[in-house]
Design a protein around this motif. Structure first.
Motif, PDB file in Angstrom:
ATOM      1  N   ILE A   1       0.942  -1.327   0.107  1.00 26.67           N
ATOM      2  CA  ILE A   1       0.031   0.008   0.171  1.00 26.67           C
ATOM      3  C   ILE A   1       1.074   1.256   0.059  1.00 26.67           C
ATOM      4  O   ILE A   1       1.581   1.289   0.903  1.00 26.67           O
TER       5      ILE A   1
ATOM      6  N   LYS B   1       1.228   5.510  -0.571  1.00 24.32           N
ATOM      7  CA  LYS B   1       0.675   6.876  -0.822  1.00 24.32           C
ATOM      8  C   LYS B   1       1.825   7.608  -1.477  1.00 24.32           C
ATOM      9  O   LYS B   1       2.966   7.610  -1.157  1.00 24.32           O
TER      10      LYS B   1
ATOM     11  N   TRP C   1      -2.458  13.941  -2.952  1.00 24.00           N
ATOM     12  CA  TRP C   1      -1.927  12.649  -2.861  1.00 24.00           C
ATOM     13  C   TRP C   1      -2.963  11.491  -3.501  1.00 24.00           C
ATOM     14  O   TRP C   1      -4.152  11.832  -3.529  1.00 24.00           O
ATOM     15  N   ARG C   2      -2.460  10.299  -3.835  1.00 29.64           N
ATOM     16  CA  ARG C   2      -2.991   9.103  -4.064  1.00 29.64           C
ATOM     17  C   ARG C   2      -2.626   8.009  -3.511  1.00 29.64           C
ATOM     18  O   ARG C   2      -1.690   7.876  -3.616  1.00 29.64           O
ATOM     19  N   ARG C   3      -3.604   7.286  -2.785  1.00 28.10           N
ATOM     20  CA  ARG C   3      -3.006   5.942  -2.004  1.00 28.10           C
ATOM     21  C   ARG C   3      -3.513   4.743  -3.375  1.00 28.10           C
ATOM     22  O   ARG C   3      -4.737   4.694  -3.574  1.00 28.10           O
TER      23      ARG C   3
ATOM     24  N   ARG D   1      -2.560   0.430  -4.331  1.00 36.04           N
ATOM     25  CA  ARG D   1      -2.117  -0.938  -4.130  1.00 36.04           C
ATOM     26  C   ARG D   1      -1.526  -1.529  -5.180  1.00 36.04           C
ATOM     27  O   ARG D   1      -1.705  -1.305  -6.415  1.00 36.04           O
TER      28      ARG D   1
ATOM     29  N   ASP E   1       5.401   6.877  -0.029  1.00 34.12           N
ATOM     30  CA  ASP E   1       5.436   6.564   1.230  1.00 34.12           C
ATOM     31  C   ASP E   1       5.009   4.823   1.406  1.00 34.12           C
ATOM     32  O   ASP E   1       3.877   4.579   0.998  1.00 34.12           O
TER      33      ASP E   1
ATOM     34  N   GLU F   1       3.287   2.292   3.458  1.00 42.77           N
ATOM     35  CA  GLU F   1       2.474   2.327   4.412  1.00 42.77           C
ATOM     36  C   GLU F   1       2.265   1.024   5.253  1.00 42.77           C
ATOM     37  O   GLU F   1       2.534   0.918   6.258  1.00 42.77           O
TER      38      GLU F   1
ATOM     39  N   LYS G   1      -7.589   5.369  -2.661  1.00 41.26           N
ATOM     40  CA  LYS G   1      -8.143   6.918  -1.923  1.00 41.26           C
ATOM     41  C   LYS G   1      -7.316   7.981  -2.521  1.00 41.26           C
ATOM     42  O   LYS G   1      -6.271   7.831  -2.870  1.00 41.26           O
ATOM     43  N   TRP G   2      -7.891   8.948  -2.757  1.00 43.45           N
ATOM     44  CA  TRP G   2      -7.340  10.322  -3.181  1.00 43.45           C
ATOM     45  C   TRP G   2      -7.773  11.588  -2.766  1.00 43.45           C
ATOM     46  O   TRP G   2      -9.003  11.568  -2.191  1.00 43.45           O
TER      47      TRP G   2
END
Length: 606
Positions: A5, A7, A18-20, A22, A109, A111, A131-132
């Motif tokens: 995961i 970020k 940001w955008r998270r 996978r 990063d 996570e 998520k974003w």
């Protein structure tokens, strides 16, 4: 299936954008680049880079690759390097498109890691944006993240297959053909194109040498003496100065024990690194020849002399040069092509430092970097240059101090003399001398090819019975007096009188005065910030007026302004001890005799 995961945060944005996402962990950095370019809405390009905290850099390595910051970064070929080997221990890295200043860089990063499972055996996992943040009228991200996810579900299906380390263009071709992204159970990196950084190389060298020292491996058949046995031949004065360079407290009351301890110190990785940079890059061929086929010692070869002075080699009774027991094994394990590249940069900085001492004494650090960049035989990087210069200053006696953005010769630190140099003629900007001048000063210890010194050598051949070596020594001494500044010029004719060259006033005025005039006007001096007086007078009328009184009309006026005016009324007075005491040589300065050694290791021993 295990996913990382990540970020992804755009650098320089507040509040953070940001955008998270996978991503599967069994992919290469080339495959990760394809995913990130899709997620970050970047036009497809193989000019990407991954940087891990100034240690690793992943990119597509080709024959045209330029290795920037090579002291810090180990370069890895991204198609051959799997992300799981790095993301599990390195929790942050940078992603960028190299050479494109219009695109932002991103901090990534790591996570956590999560295992995703599906009850549906036919389910195909894909990378996803989880998520974003939403920024109105974002200039870089115009698409809805849900639309990007839909495309990745269609195009980026994950499946296992044979290990194939594909390039960026091959990966994108496979995706367009409907093959999706191929994972590999075998995630061992391929290191054929790996290029170790300078710092990593030194670290590996340290481990190699420690292993070597602990196991006490020695060349059993050589019969050569050990390093401590070679050092035992050094005089007490030589040992005193040598050990002081490394802040080693040598106990002369227990000479044998101290020699053993000092020998071990000289075999430490950082000391070997330091000592080998005293040699020219081409000396590696000489070292290998002396190890494999001991050569006749040539006392006129300065590189051979340095090998003996360092204690790594000795001279046999039949005048051959041999390595110590330890050195041949150490050299075999220590030297590599990567180290030679690093050595070339350090050796060039030594060239620059020598020229700096005589031409500047003090200057902004950017001037020294400018001198370093005149050599185009290797890539230039400011951070690497600063790191090497700092290491040299920390590990050895360089004769310079770095403070407040300036590089300062230790000789002008006392009483803050450097501040006077900076303020004097403040209208003049520092100049950067060229590569040829730097090399010439380092090799000959004076401007050997200049017209002024050609005239001086011709004059000395006619007016003295000096051999070539004595003529060179005299030229070096005269250059040092000239480079010391206007207040030292008057000492030159007195010095020549003392050594028997100038014997009457008439020949002095007719023959030597025009040569001295040319030397003075064309010698770079610290007080003129690396310019010659001739260059300085051409730049500013203020300085022109001041120097005109001293230089252009009559050199007698110049001598009259010096502290030795009472002697220069007759330049053929004896070079007295009083006058000689006004010209002091620091222990770490080049010896005035022209040997190329430090003063403390040459005439300072007498």
């Amino acid at each position: 299936m295990t996913f990382a995961i990540l970020k992804i945060i755009r650098k320089g944005e507040k509040p953070p954008v940001w955008r998270r996402i996978r991503v599967p962990i069994e992919i290469t950095f080339a495959q990760l680049a394809v995913i990130l370019e899709k997620v970050l809405e970047i036009k497809e390009t193989d000019k990407y880079q991954f940087d891990f905290l100034r240690k690793y850099r992943m990119m597509e390595i080709t024959d045209e690759t330029v290795y920037e910051n090579s002291y810090y970064y180990t370069y890895l070929n991204s198609p051959d390097t799997f992300i799981n080997n790095y993301l599990e221990c390195k929790k942050r890295f940078t992603f960028r498109i190299s050479g494109n200043t219009d695109l932002p860089e991103y901090t990534v990063d790591v996570e956590k890691f999560e295992v995703y499972e599906s009850k549906d055996e036919n389910h195909i996992f894909t990378p996803q944006i989880l998520k974003w943040t939403v920024v109105p009228d974002d200039r870089y991200w115009a698409r809805d993240s849900k639309d990007i996810n839909s495309e990745m579900e269609t195009e980026f299906g994950l499946s296992y297959g044979e290990k194939v380390c594909s390039t960026f263009s091959q990966i994108t071709g496979n995706i367009r053909s409907g093959s999706g992204i191929i994972l590999s159970n075998d995630t061992e990196d391929i290191t054929d194109k790996r290029k170790a950084s300078g710092s990593e190389l030194l670290h590996e060298t340290a481990k190699t040498l420690e292993k070597f020292i602990k196991s006490k491996q020695q060349k059993q058949s050589s019969g050569y003496p050990s390093m401590s046995e070679i050092l035992s031949l050094f005089s007490d004065n030589s040992l005193k100065y040598y050990t002081e360079d490394f802040k080693f407290n040598f106990d002369f009351s227990d000479r044998v024990s101290s020699l053993e301890k000092f020998s071990k110190l000289l075999l430490k990785p950082e000391i070997i690194k330091l000592n080998l940079t005293l040699l020219k890059p081409e000396s590696f061929d000489l070292i290998e020849k002396c190890i494999n086929d001991p050569d006749i010692f040539d006392k006129t070869n300065p590189e051979m002399c340095k090998l003996v002075e360092l204690g790594y080699f000795f001279i046999s009774t039949d005048n051959k040069i041999f390595p110590s027991k330890e050195f041949s094994e150490i050299y075999t394990n220590y030297i590599s092509e990567s180290y030679r590249d690093y050595h070339s940069k350090v050796y060039w900085i030594r060239n620059c430092l020598f020229a700096f001492q005589w031409c500047y004494s003090v200057a902004p650090l950017k001037i020294m970097y400018g001198m370093y960049c005149t050599n185009n035989s290797f890539t230039h990087d400011k951070d690497e240059f600063t790191e090497i210069l700092s290491d040299m200053s920390r590990l050895m006696s360089t004769g310079i101090t770095i403070q407040n953005g300036y590089i300062i010769s230790n000789g002008v630190l006392k009483n803050k003399t450097y501040e006077k140099i900076i303020k004097k003629y403040s209208e003049i900007e520092w100049t950067i001398i060229n590569e040829n001048e730097i090399r010439e000063l380092f090799e000959h210890l004076y401007p050997y090819k200049s017209d002024a010194y050609k005239m001086l050598r011709t004059f000395l051949k006619k007016e003295s019975d000096f051999d070539d070596e004595k003529i060179e020594d005299t030229c070096i001494k005269i250059y040092q007096l000239a480079a010391a500044g206007m207040d030292s010029i008057g000492i030159i004719p007195v010095y020549l009188s003392e050594i028997g060259v100038l014997k009457n006033t008439k020949r002095y005025n007719n023959l030597f005065l025009p040569i001295l005039d040319k030397i003075v006007l064309n010698t770079r001096m610290p007080e003129f910030k690396g310019h010659t007086p001739d260059e300085a007078t051409a730049k500013l009328t203020k300085i022109n007026r001041e120097l005109k009184k001293q230089i252009i009309s009559n050199l007698d006026n110049l001598y009259g302004a010096t502290p030795v005016n009472h002697m220069l009324k007759d330049p053929f007075l004896t070079f007295s001890g009083e006058l000689a005491s006004t010209v002091k040589t620091s222990p770490n300065s080049p010896c005035p005799c022209g040997s190329g050694k430090k003063y403390k290791k040459c005439c300072g021993l007498k």
